[in-house]
Design a protein around this motif. Structure first.
Motif, short mmCIF file in Angstrom:
data_model
loop_
_atom_site.label_atom_id
_atom_site.label_comp_id
_atom_site.label_asym_id
_atom_site.label_seq_id
_atom_site.Cartn_x
_atom_site.Cartn_y
_atom_site.Cartn_z
N GLU A 11 29.68 -68.35 30.76
CA GLU A 11 29.20 -67.99 32.11
C GLU A 11 30.15 -68.83 33.48
O GLU A 11 30.07 -68.27 34.27
N ALA A 12 30.80 -69.78 32.51
CA ALA A 12 31.29 -70.82 33.99
C ALA A 12 33.11 -70.08 34.15
O ALA A 12 33.76 -69.59 33.42
N ARG A 13 33.00 -70.15 35.35
CA ARG A 13 34.10 -70.05 36.04
C ARG A 13 35.55 -71.37 36.20
O ARG A 13 34.88 -71.38 37.18
N GLU A 14 36.28 -70.72 35.80
CA GLU A 14 37.89 -71.97 35.96
C GLU A 14 37.79 -72.27 37.53
O GLU A 14 38.42 -70.88 37.94
N ILE A 15 37.89 -73.07 38.38
CA ILE A 15 38.38 -73.32 39.67
C ILE A 15 39.08 -74.65 39.18
O ILE A 15 39.50 -74.77 40.66
N THR A 16 40.46 -75.07 38.71
CA THR A 16 41.35 -75.89 38.63
C THR A 16 41.79 -75.48 39.47
O THR A 16 42.95 -74.11 40.02
N THR A 17 42.77 -76.56 40.37
CA THR A 17 43.47 -76.72 41.31
C THR A 17 44.69 -77.87 41.34
O THR A 17 45.57 -77.10 42.11
N GLY A 18 44.27 -78.60 39.85
CA GLY A 18 45.12 -79.82 39.91
C GLY A 18 46.06 -79.49 39.40
O GLY A 18 46.26 -78.65 38.28
N GLN A 19 46.46 -80.64 38.23
CA GLN A 19 47.42 -80.78 37.41
C GLN A 19 46.59 -81.30 36.26
O GLN A 19 47.19 -80.97 35.16
N ALA A 20 46.01 -82.68 36.42
CA ALA A 20 45.66 -83.46 35.31
C ALA A 20 44.87 -83.43 35.15
O ALA A 20 44.09 -83.77 33.27
N ASN A 21 43.42 -82.20 35.46
CA ASN A 21 41.89 -82.12 34.73
C ASN A 21 41.81 -80.80 34.99
O ASN A 21 42.36 -80.03 35.77
N TYR A 25 32.89 -74.32 37.60
CA TYR A 25 31.84 -73.74 37.92
C TYR A 25 31.07 -73.09 37.40
O TYR A 25 31.45 -72.28 36.92
N VAL A 26 29.71 -73.76 37.09
CA VAL A 26 28.63 -73.17 36.43
C VAL A 26 27.30 -72.83 37.22
O VAL A 26 27.52 -73.90 37.78
N ASP A 27 27.41 -71.67 37.36
CA ASP A 27 25.89 -71.22 37.95
C ASP A 27 25.04 -71.15 37.10
O ASP A 27 24.93 -70.54 35.49
N GLY A 28 23.60 -71.08 37.60
CA GLY A 28 22.62 -71.25 36.29
C GLY A 28 21.33 -71.23 37.30
O GLY A 28 21.77 -71.61 38.73
N PRO A 29 19.98 -71.74 36.87
CA PRO A 29 19.06 -73.21 37.42
C PRO A 29 19.50 -73.97 37.87
O PRO A 29 18.96 -74.11 39.16
N GLY A 69 33.64 -91.07 26.50
CA GLY A 69 34.45 -91.08 25.55
C GLY A 69 34.20 -89.95 24.84
O GLY A 69 34.59 -90.62 23.80
N ALA A 70 34.05 -89.23 25.46
CA ALA A 70 33.85 -87.67 24.50
C ALA A 70 35.29 -87.50 24.53
O ALA A 70 36.31 -88.11 25.10
N GLN A 71 35.67 -85.86 24.11
CA GLN A 71 36.58 -85.54 24.00
C GLN A 71 37.13 -84.32 24.08
O GLN A 71 36.25 -83.09 23.48
N PRO A 72 37.94 -84.06 25.71
CA PRO A 72 37.74 -84.30 26.44
C PRO A 72 36.87 -85.49 26.83
O PRO A 72 35.38 -84.95 26.97
N ALA A 73 36.98 -86.40 28.00
CA ALA A 73 36.24 -86.91 28.91
C ALA A 73 35.54 -86.02 30.15
O ALA A 73 36.39 -85.14 30.06
N TRP A 74 34.65 -86.31 30.79
CA TRP A 74 34.05 -85.24 31.76
C TRP A 74 33.20 -85.98 32.38
O TRP A 74 32.85 -86.34 32.54
N THR A 75 33.07 -85.10 33.72
CA THR A 75 31.89 -85.06 34.31
C THR A 75 31.05 -83.69 34.97
O THR A 75 32.04 -82.92 34.93
N ALA A 76 29.90 -83.88 35.36
CA ALA A 76 29.43 -82.46 35.70
C ALA A 76 28.87 -83.76 37.23
O ALA A 76 28.03 -84.39 37.33
N GLN A 77 28.76 -82.48 38.30
CA GLN A 77 28.79 -83.65 39.53
C GLN A 77 27.63 -82.00 39.99
O GLN A 77 28.09 -80.72 40.26
N ALA A 78 26.76 -81.90 41.20
CA ALA A 78 26.04 -81.20 41.73
C ALA A 78 27.39 -80.31 42.87
O ALA A 78 28.09 -80.77 43.25
N THR A 79 26.80 -79.00 42.43
CA THR A 79 27.55 -78.49 43.33
C THR A 79 27.67 -78.69 44.49
O THR A 79 26.62 -78.44 45.15
N VAL A 80 28.77 -78.08 45.33
CA VAL A 80 28.81 -78.50 46.64
C VAL A 80 29.01 -77.16 47.63
O VAL A 80 29.52 -76.40 47.25
N HIS A 81 28.54 -76.33 48.46
CA HIS A 81 28.71 -74.74 48.60
C HIS A 81 29.42 -75.69 50.02
O HIS A 81 28.80 -75.70 50.67
N ALA A 82 30.11 -75.79 50.23
CA ALA A 82 31.01 -76.03 50.77
C ALA A 82 32.85 -75.55 51.64
O ALA A 82 33.37 -74.55 50.24
#
Length: 255
Positions: A11-21, A25-29, A69-82
């Motif tokens: 259910e994720a929606r891609e919001i990529t804007t840059g070139q490197a990453n 956006y993942v909606d849910g509880p 260290g994962a393939q690919p490397a990742w972070t998950a960050q709290a959604t900012v409604h802004a």
């Protein structure tokens, strides 16, 4: 209980804007922003930066998970409604959140994680100039000129946290009115004037002194330092940018 493991949910929606990453956006509880990095070192750096910012109650998203260290490397960050702060208001609204960030002291100089630590800010800058000259040999003379200027400029400073990628879109205003800074993968410990110089380059300002008001108590030598950093950031664009427009603008400024 939600499990965040770095994989992209259906259910994720891609919001990529840059070139490197790539970013989704993942909606849910528990909604969150999932970021996959082309460079694992940037994932490590952003994860440490967000953790540090939370400890200091600084204006940045909360880190929910990470695995550099994962393939690919990742972070998950709290959604900012802004919404992004308009470019016309950026310099006005950036002062307060940036002051909070620049009060955070560093334990070393350079990237927070995923890269070599440096003994002094001067050593860090000299290493950057060497990297730019190696990446673009035709700019080696410009790097040498800046290196000589660095040798005779007082850049000794207590390392503070820098965002180091300030530009329109990275400052947002939440629905509650709180300002937040996004995208911390390039964060370093160093001289806050370098943050302002990089912002001046991103805004294509003709004089970096136009952003000196964003530091509350500029030192007597601040003007010379910010001009030196401004030219170093222009060299970085000229040598390393993957955007032809940005690269050409950096080369034009240097000449």
């Amino acid at each position: 209980m939600i499990v965040i493991d770095g994989r992209v949910p259906d259910e994720a929606r891609e919001i990529t804007t840059g070139q490197a990453n790539r970013v989704w956006y993942v909606d849910g509880p528990v909604s969150y922003v999932l970021k996959h990095y082309g460079d694992p070192a940037r994932a490590a750096n952003e994860a440490v930066a967000l953790t540090l910012l939370t400890q200091h109650q600084a204006p940045a998203p909360q880190l929910l998970g990470a695995d550099p260290g994962a393939q690919p490397a990742w972070t998950a960050q709290a959604t900012v409604h802004a919404e992004p702060v308009p470019a016309t208001q950026l310099l006005h609204e950036l002062a307060d959140p940036l002051a909070v960030v620049h009060r955070i002291r560093g334990s070393h100089v350079g990237r927070l994680a995923g890269a070599r630590r440096h003994r002094t800010w001067r050593d860090y800058l000299r290493g950057r100039l060497d990297n730019y000259a190696d990446a673009a040999p035709d700019l080696a003379h410009a790097a040498a000129v800046l290196s000589r200027e660095l040798d005779v400029t007082d850049v000794d400073t207590e390392p503070r946290l820098l965002h180091h990628d300030l530009q329109p879109g990275h400052l947002v205003r939440s629905l509650s009115g709180r300002s937040l800074l996004l995208d911390w993968e390039l964060a370093v410990f160093g001289d806050p004037l370098s943050d302002l110089a990089r912002l001046a380059v991103r805004l294509d300002l003709p004089d970096p002194a136009d952003v000196l008001h964003l530091t509350h108590r500029p030192a007597p030598a601040a003007g010379r330092r910010i001009h030196l950093y401004w030219r170093i950031h222009q060299l970085a664009d000229a040598a390393l940018s993957t955007d032809p427009v940005v690269q050409q603008r950096g080369r034009s400024r240097l000449s």
